[in-house]
Design an enzyme around this catalytic site. Structure first.
Site, PDB file in Angstrom:
ATOM      1  CD  GLU A 183      10.505 -59.447  51.053  1.00  0.00           C
ATOM      2  OE1 GLU A 183      10.874 -59.888  52.159  1.00  0.00           O
ATOM      3  OE2 GLU A 183      11.285 -59.330  50.090  1.00  0.00           O
ATOM      4  CG  HIS A 191       8.904 -62.134  38.739  1.00  0.00           C
ATOM      5  ND1 HIS A 191       8.400 -60.889  38.462  1.00  0.00           N
ATOM      6  CD2 HIS A 191      10.154 -62.161  38.229  1.00  0.00           C
ATOM      7  CE1 HIS A 191       9.308 -60.189  37.818  1.00  0.00           C
ATOM      8  NE2 HIS A 191      10.385 -60.929  37.661  1.00  0.00           N
ATOM      9  CG  ASP A 240      14.922 -66.028  38.999  1.00  0.00           C
ATOM     10  OD1 ASP A 240      16.118 -66.020  38.636  1.00  0.00           O
ATOM     11  OD2 ASP A 240      14.234 -64.999  39.101  1.00  0.00           O
TER      12      ASP A 240
END
Lengths: 323, 272
Positions: free
Chosen positions: A66, A117, A125
């Site tokens: 990322e 998310h 999760d």
């Protein structure tokens, strides 16, 4: 048969914000040759697999890196492209904060960071993947526009607005299929609140999935003869100060609801602003300095006290306070 | 020795002088690394390696240059100054209102392609710029100076991997290999391994040169081929503080500027 039909209708009504992102970026790229989509190995989750298929030369798979995705996006933007980075909010911004701060924001690079998310409501999760501080992080970085759309269509409009404007943007939304508040024709202007209902007792301000819960809460409060208004605030930064100040003056009481930490979220932004301009009683429905955990979305929303009934309770509490 | 080599060595000496003076006036900044890269900067910008037409109407055709290890910006500022970038204006490093920020700032100086300082970011932006040039079918190259210490950042390796993945043969990293960082030697502070091998393993072409012998530097960059689908690394073996005897190889000079006595001594040495 009739039940089944209404079931199907309900299913059709529920759509995800990430699908809104995937659909809109595809539509935009047909006209705007400068758009590039980057993914950190979350192409399917961010609904950009279709984009890759249609525009293989405009799609960059960066792998699970990322930090580098953000730096590369900055490089592309500084050369005139309009890059959209696609990942979970816990990874962008969280895993690439320095890159966002220096390579994107300080450079004023035209990068659009899409963080999906977000919030405790992603559920199963667990805490590691539930971004609850992403807005706080991005709010503290100068010059970043922050969108937190409430549904599918608003996400499409936010993505469109992000592509059109020049400068760093963070777009935050949750994972799930959610109820639709807006439609194709609902206006969207950067930095403009959407007043869904006017009320005299007070105003509930929310973003993202909490907007729907705010609407449900208002119906509950009405049963108790309390007339609350509802405002959807899809732009967290810049804050719609004009509307907020007007509503503060008119309704004198706010409840601010969000699936985010209280620290640094929308509630915090509104409180910072009103503390200086026109202090009124405010109640916050947000995560109180806790990590989330695994579980079903509805149960988590309940356990962490950001549910409809928590908004209702906050509404009642704020009624007992005076300016 | 050819006239050109002599001229470039003179340029390098001037850059060392300017850097020393700039840092002395500022009272803080990174002296050692700046001195160590003077020969490389002279070769890159005055030896015909980087195409750098700074006049406005040709600026878009420039090769991109990124100083990823931003802390040695005094040598970059001195270079820009000698190229005529700042005209008659003599800005003072690290002082309020000056474009010469303590670390290079894109919003202050156009030639600074991206703001750098935190290590492991400029390398990624360089990858993005190289990708952008490829996508636009432009033939300019991206040169990026990086330090050995910067290779302790994980994101540096993310950038290195991605450059090879995207076959960026228009990207050239120049690694300032002086074996020193702020806290001591790179071997003691961290575990870099064999950097040349690590790059090769990830798909890069690797070249090596002494970072202070001008003909060797120029020869090495001439060997760097263009369109072969692989990004390039030039490892420049340098001596931190090169040119000022008491600064050479002393890591304590990584992050500080000369005091008055040191400044006078250094300038005397550089004038010899």
């Amino acid at each position: 048969m009739k039940n089944l039909q209404s079931e199907i209708k309900n299913l059709q009504l529920k759509m995800s914000c990430r699908q809104g992102y995937g659909d809109e970026i595809l539509a935009l790229a047909k006209k705007n040759k400068k758009i590039i989509v980057l993914s950190a190995d979350l192409m399917d989750s961010l609904r950009v697999a279709e984009f890759k298929k249609k525009f293989p030369n405009k799609f960059l798979e960066m792998g699970v890196s990322e930090a580098n995705m953000i730096s590369v996006a900055a490089g592309l933007a500084l050369e005139g492209f309009v890059p959209f980075t696609s990942s979970f909010a816990v990874f962008t911004p969280n895993q690439a904060v320095s890159q966002i701060r220096v390579s994107v924001a300080y450079n004023k690079a035209n990068v659009k960071i899409v963080g999906s998310h977000a919030g405790v409501s992603i559920g199963a999760d667990g805490a590691t993947h539930q971004a609850l501080e992403d807005i706080a992080i991005m709010r503290a970085i100068p010059g970043v526009t922050i969108f937190a759309p409430a549904d599918y269509w608003q996400t499409r409009r936010a993505v469109r607005a992000a592509a059109k404007m020049n400068g760093p943007v963070y777009i935050r939304f949750g994972r799930g299929d959610i109820e639709q508040i807006t439609n194709e024709k609902t206006p969207f202007k950067i930095g403009e609140a959407q007043i869904l209902k006017k009320g005299k007792s007070g105003t509930i301000i929310a973003h993202g999935e909490s907007v729907h819960r705010a609407l449900l809460a208002v119906a509950e409060l009405a049963k108790e003869k309390l007339d609350f208004g509802v405002v959807n605030l899809p732009t967290i930064k810049p804050l719609d100060e004009k509307t907020i100040l007007n509503l503060a003056r008119k309704t004198k009481r706010f409840v601010i609801a969000e699936d985010h930490q209280l620290t640094g979220g929308l509630g915090s932004a509104v409180a910072e602003f009103l503390a200086e301009k026109y202090a009124i009683p405010m109640e916050f429905v947000a995560i109180r300095d806790k990590f989330g955990e695994s579980g079903e979305a509805e149960k988590l929303v309940k356990k962490y006290h950001i549910d409809t009934e928590d908004i209702v309770e906050a509404g009642k509490r704020v009624m007992g306070r005076k300016r | 020795m050819s006239i050109k080599i002599k001229q470039l060595e003179n340029v390098a000496r001037n850059l060392r002088h300017d850097t020393t003076e700039m840092l002395y006036r500022a009272g803080s900044g990174h002296w050692g690394g700046s001195l160590g890269m003077a020969d490389i900067f002279a070769a890159l910008f005055f030896g015909g390696i980087i195409y750098y037409p700074w006049k406005k109407n040709q600026w878009n055709r420039r090769d991109r240059f990124i100083l990823s290890c931003g802390h040695i910006c005094p040598i970059f500022y001195a270079t820009l100054d000698r190229l005529g970038f700042f005209g008659d204006k003599k800005a003072i490093l690290r002082k309020l209102g000056s474009p010469l920020q303590g670390h290079p700032s894109h919003i202050h100086i156009e030639a600074v392609e991206t703001s750098t300082g935190p290590l492991g970011q400029g390398v990624g932006v360089a990858v993005g710029k190289a990708l952008a040039l490829k996508m636009q079918k432009k033939k300019q190259r991206v040169f990026c100076v990086t330090s050995d210490g910067e290779h302790e950042e994980g994101s540096t390796w993310e950038a290195i991997s991605s450059a090879a993945k995207f076959k960026l043969d228009n990207l050239i990293f120049i690694l300032d290999r002086n074996h020193l960082q702020i806290g001591g030697s790179t071997e003691e502070v961290a575990n870099l391994g064999n950097l040349a091998e690590r790059y090769r393993f990830l798909g890069w072409d690797v070249f090596q040169t002494n970072g202070h012998i001008m003909p060797e530097i120029l020869d090495t960059f001439r060997k760097v081929k263009r369109a072969n689908g692989r990004p390039k690394l030039v490892i420049a073996e340098t001596t931190m503080g090169k040119g000022v005897s008491f600064v050479e190889n002393d890591y304590r000079y990584h992050g500080r500027a000369p005091n008055e006595e040191e400044y006078k001594k250094a300038v005397t040495e550089l004038r010899k």
